[in-house]
Enzyme design. Sequence first.
Site, PDB file in Angstrom:
ATOM      1  N   TYR A 179       1.006  -1.361  -0.225  1.00  0.00           N
ATOM      2  CA  TYR A 179       0.033   0.046  -0.076  1.00  0.00           C
ATOM      3  C   TYR A 179       0.877   1.322  -0.116  1.00  0.00           C
ATOM      4  O   TYR A 179       0.566   2.356  -0.496  1.00  0.00           O
ATOM      5  CB  TYR A 179      -0.806  -0.032   1.196  1.00  0.00           C
ATOM      6  CG  TYR A 179      -1.646   1.253   1.324  1.00  0.00           C
ATOM      7  CD1 TYR A 179      -2.905   1.482   0.569  1.00  0.00           C
ATOM      8  CD2 TYR A 179      -1.461   2.105   2.514  1.00  0.00           C
ATOM      9  CE1 TYR A 179      -3.679   2.533   0.881  1.00  0.00           C
ATOM     10  CE2 TYR A 179      -2.485   3.054   2.618  1.00  0.00           C
ATOM     11  CZ  TYR A 179      -3.635   3.297   1.829  1.00  0.00           C
ATOM     12  OH  TYR A 179      -4.341   4.264   1.942  1.00  0.00           O
ATOM     13  N   LYS A 183       1.015   4.133  -2.825  1.00  0.00           N
ATOM     14  CA  LYS A 183       0.715   5.607  -2.555  1.00  0.00           C
ATOM     15  C   LYS A 183       1.649   6.337  -2.722  1.00  0.00           C
ATOM     16  O   LYS A 183       1.538   7.607  -3.223  1.00  0.00           O
ATOM     17  CB  LYS A 183      -0.003   5.486  -1.113  1.00  0.00           C
ATOM     18  CG  LYS A 183      -1.235   4.898  -0.853  1.00  0.00           C
ATOM     19  CD  LYS A 183      -2.157   5.390  -1.651  1.00  0.00           C
ATOM     20  CE  LYS A 183      -3.715   5.110  -1.108  1.00  0.00           C
ATOM     21  NZ  LYS A 183      -4.704   5.672  -2.319  1.00  0.00           N
TER      22      LYS A 183
END
Length: 318
Positions: A179, A183
């Site tokens: 993640y 991001k």
Amino acid sequence: MNEPTVHQGLAQGRVVIVTGAGRGLGRAHALAFARAGARVLVNDLGVALNGDGETGGSSPAGQVAEEVRELGGEAAVSTDDIADSEGAARLVRTALDRFGRLDTLVNNAGFLRDRMLVNLGEDDWDAVLRVHLKGHFLPMKHAAAHWRAEAKAGRTPRARIVNTSSGAGLLGAVGQGNYAAAKAGIAALTLVSAAEFGRYGVQVNAVAPAARTRMTERTFAEDMAAPQDGGFDAMAPENVSPLVVYLGSDAAEGVTGRVFEAEAGRVTVMDGWRRAAHADKGARWEPGELDDTVRALLATSPEPEPVYGAVSVDEARR
């Protein structure tokens, strides 16, 4: 419109796509744009928190579209997979076919598959990067192709893209390597697309939100809980949406290529990688002479912000 706000009318007449708009932040963004006068294409696959299957029941996108209509706004529904090229292209075509134009793209869709790196499977790595990073790239690509054609035809748009990064991507987060990488990639992609799309009348920014969603309410349950006394709900996803509406509107003219953190009532400009202290020998360094130099540079450079969830070596050994 019902429920007047200080941003009512800010997006009047604009057509806005919001991906991942069936719940949480995306739903809050879609409703806030509707209150600000926009027509909204609500995109959501309706999958579970980890991206698997359908959650069952009626379509989350359809429910949010109905909420938009109850506010007096116009809405359409998309259940396209925005991490698939044809799905992303169909998403943009749906907005154009349904509303005749496209002004703002809000990339918000995503899910979690958290693991420590040594336990992180390749499929979980690929799935999270696909929906977050590829799921930003493809809608931007197809939307920008439309806006480029408009600009070449002499109809230069006042278009906006608002991407969704995260504190995990900007600072790192233990247990979220996939993640965080996605991001961080979104933050860099925001800078590149802002530089490339500006000639077509497109501004691109990103927000790093902190709010109560399906992705945070379990992992950070105590921090994300709503207050019991009826006071200001600092972690409500609706707190992030005013910044997204602003960045997606004409009012943000000239604001592009920036990343903002949004939490509770606070808006912060995030200052990314910048050159700090340096040393130039004017010739090739020998490995053995770099220790003193590197330590001197670090001593005069700002300390990095801590990684979310990190502990010191001493704490880890206890």
